[in-house]
Structure formats: C-alpha cells, structure tokens
Design an enzyme around this catalytic site. Structure first.
Site, PDB file in Angstrom:
ATOM      1  N   SER A 148       0.892  -1.167   0.000  1.00 40.92           N
ATOM      2  CA  SER A 148       0.000   0.000   0.000  1.00 40.92           C
ATOM      3  C   SER A 148       0.918   1.201   0.000  1.00 40.92           C
ATOM      4  O   SER A 148       2.080   1.106   0.419  1.00 40.92           O
ATOM      5  CB  SER A 148      -0.842   0.005   1.282  1.00 40.92           C
ATOM      6  N   TYR A 161      -2.558   0.384  10.785  1.00 32.58           N
ATOM      7  CA  TYR A 161      -2.495   0.019   9.355  1.00 32.58           C
ATOM      8  C   TYR A 161      -1.140   0.386   8.760  1.00 32.58           C
ATOM      9  O   TYR A 161      -0.522  -0.427   8.056  1.00 32.58           O
ATOM     10  CB  TYR A 161      -3.617   0.737   8.598  1.00 32.58           C
TER      11      TYR A 161
END
Ligand code: NAD
Length: 272
Positions: A148, A161
């Site tokens: 990501s 995250y």
C-alpha cells in the site's frame, strides 16, 4: 486469443488471497484474461460463489480465513490438485483501521486492533508464503504482496495500518533476500482505490467500506483521480511473468497516482 488480446500467463497458475473483491478480484479477472488458471482463498462465501459463477473451472475457490494456517494448506493443496502447479502466489487479503488516531485508541483497543489487523495483514501473508513456498520452489515461481502507499508514507491510515504495511515492506525485502535466487519476491503498493476494504471488528468498523470515504481524495493526488482496482492489475501480471520481471526481486512498485511527487501541501505555520 483471450479477452485482453494477449496470453502472457498462458499455462501458468496463480493463487490470490482475498480474490473475491476489490484489488484481488481485479487481479483474478486479469490473470484469467491473460490465460492463467487461478486458486483463491476468500473468507466471504458469496464472493466465492460469484467467482465460480463468473469464471467456471478456470478458478477454484477455498472459503477460509487467512489468519488460519489450515486455510492456507487447504487452498494450496486444492490449487495443486486441480491445476497441477503454482507459479505466482499473491498475498492480498487485508483490512483497514480507518485512520484510527493512536492517542484515542487506549491500551485495550491497541491490543485488540493489533491482533486483528496484524494477524490479517502481516501474519496472513507469512502463513500464505509458508504454505506456497514448496510449490513455488518447484516451479521457480514468485511471491507478490499487496503492500500500500501506507507501506511507504504516513498519513494514509492510522498507526496500526501504516505499521502493518511497513511490516509488509520488510517482509518483501527479507524474503527476497532469503529466497534468492530461487523464488522472486516483489510487492505492489496501490494508493487510494475504490474498493469495499473493511475495517476492524475490534474497533467497531468492520462493516465500513473504503469506497464510501475516498471518492473526494483525487485533488490530493498528482494524477487527479482515485484509482479503480483494475488500474493496478497489470502490475501483478508483470510480476507474475518471468519474461518481463525475471531480473526483479525485492521491488515494491508504487501505483498511487504520483504520491512521491505531490510536494508539501501549503500550510501556514504561525507567523512564518
Ligand atoms: N483500497 C485501497 O485504497 C487500498 C490501497 C492500498 C492497498 N490496499 C490493500 O489491498 C488489499 C486488498 O484490499 P481491497 O482494497 O481490494 O479490499 P476488499 O475488501 O475489496 O478486498 C479484500 C478481500 O479480502 C477478503 N478478506 C479480508 N479479510 C480476510 C481474511 N481474514 N481471510 C480471508 N479473506 C479475507 C475480503 O472478504 C475481500 O474479499 C489489502 O491488503 C489492502 O490493504 C487497498
């Protein structure tokens, strides 16, 4: 001839976790279009059924949870039983923390959120790689991890995250180091993408969907738009095709609309 007009993955077999939705589903669809056969590990039975309905016997689906070692063993075994080999393993299933602010979490939610998110986003990738490795060694195949932009930058999620995706970058690098020259290990780092990416039961956000939140982010992205899952799928084809990426390992390919060149936002700081 296939739907894309090319057959870059003809005769190859891949396994994709979280292949029932979003980026994983786009990768499955594109792999099939390029001539591959695909195994999927997916926890949502309705998404599993949709894959079977749409792709017939080119795709086999195991319903299971990436946090469970036995789910990985079963999906690798099924893929090998049905398709006979494994060339590319795509670790992709993940969950999001909806930018939960660290100071507002408190000890109990840090612990519960960490367990749920890291067991999915990091342990799930390790367990998948572990289950797939013998078959990848046999085929001289490759591991491909969905990272990501949160593996490269702060601010696209909360501490849980962002830390998990930075951990995936470390995993790509360490496995690339350990497994060379036999198995290549690379990552794709998408930026904001319109998907159903869910949150965490531990933080009460399990039912949220990212596509309801990120639509307006285009103005912060140099290329000016928020991506669709299919915008990233070609990079997964590239990394699964040794003719085109045979000299790549330990690489993370950003697919984020140019976050590296966005520059600093203009802000006033006191009287400066
Ligand atoms: N959407 C984005 O903006 C974005 C950006 C960068 C990276 N990513 C990453 O892309 C990956 C895929 O997410 P997406 O955005 O396509 O979301 P998505 O929710 O559309 O797809 C994820 C799939 O994984 C499945 N899944 C989730 N937890 C699972 C588990 N424990 N076991 C088995 N399957 C499970 C879900 O059912 C779903 O089908 C994730 O790793 C995510 O972190 C997403």
């Amino acid at each position: 001839m296939t739907a894309t007009g090319t057959t870059r993955l003809d005769g190859r077999v891949a396994l994709v976790t979280g292949g029932g939705s979003g980026i994983g589903r786009a990768v499955v669809d594109r792999y099939v279009a390029e001539g591959a056969r695909v195994g999927v590990l997916e926890r949502d039975p309705r998404r599993a059924e949709a894959l079977t309905r749409d792709h017939g016997d080119r795709v086999t689906v195991e319903v299971g949870d990436v946090r469970a070692p036995e789910a990985h063993a079963a999906s690798v075994a099924r893929t090998l039983d049905v398709h006979g080999r494994l060339d590319a393993y795509v670790a992709n299933a993940g969950v999001y923390d909806y930018s939960a602010r660290f100071e507002e979490l408190g000890e109990d939610r840090i612990m519960a959120g960490f367990a749920e998110l890291f067991e999915t986003n990091v342990l799930g990738y390790m367990l998948g790689a572990n289950a797939a490795l013998p078959a990848l060694r046999d085929s001289g195949g490759s591991l491909i991890f969905t990272v990501s932009s949160s593996g490269l930058y702060a601010g696209g999620g909360g501490a849980l995250y962002v830390a998990s995706k930075h951990a995936v970058v470390g995993l790509v690098r360490q496995l690339a180091h350990e497994l060379a020259p036999d198995v290549r290990v690379n990552g794709v780092a998408p930026g904001a993408t319109l998907t159903a990416l869910g949150g965490l039961a531990a933080l009460g956000t399990a039912e949220r969907r990212l596509d309801a939140d990120v639509g307006g982010l285009g103005r912060h992205i140099p290329l000016g738009f928020v991506s669709e899952p299919a915008d990233h799928a070609g990079l997964y084809v590239l990394l699964a095709d040794p003719r085109d990426s045979g000299f790549m390992t330990g690489a993370i390919l950003p697919s984020d609309g140019g976050l590296e060149v966005r520059g600093a936002p203009r802000r006033s700081k006191g009287n400066r």
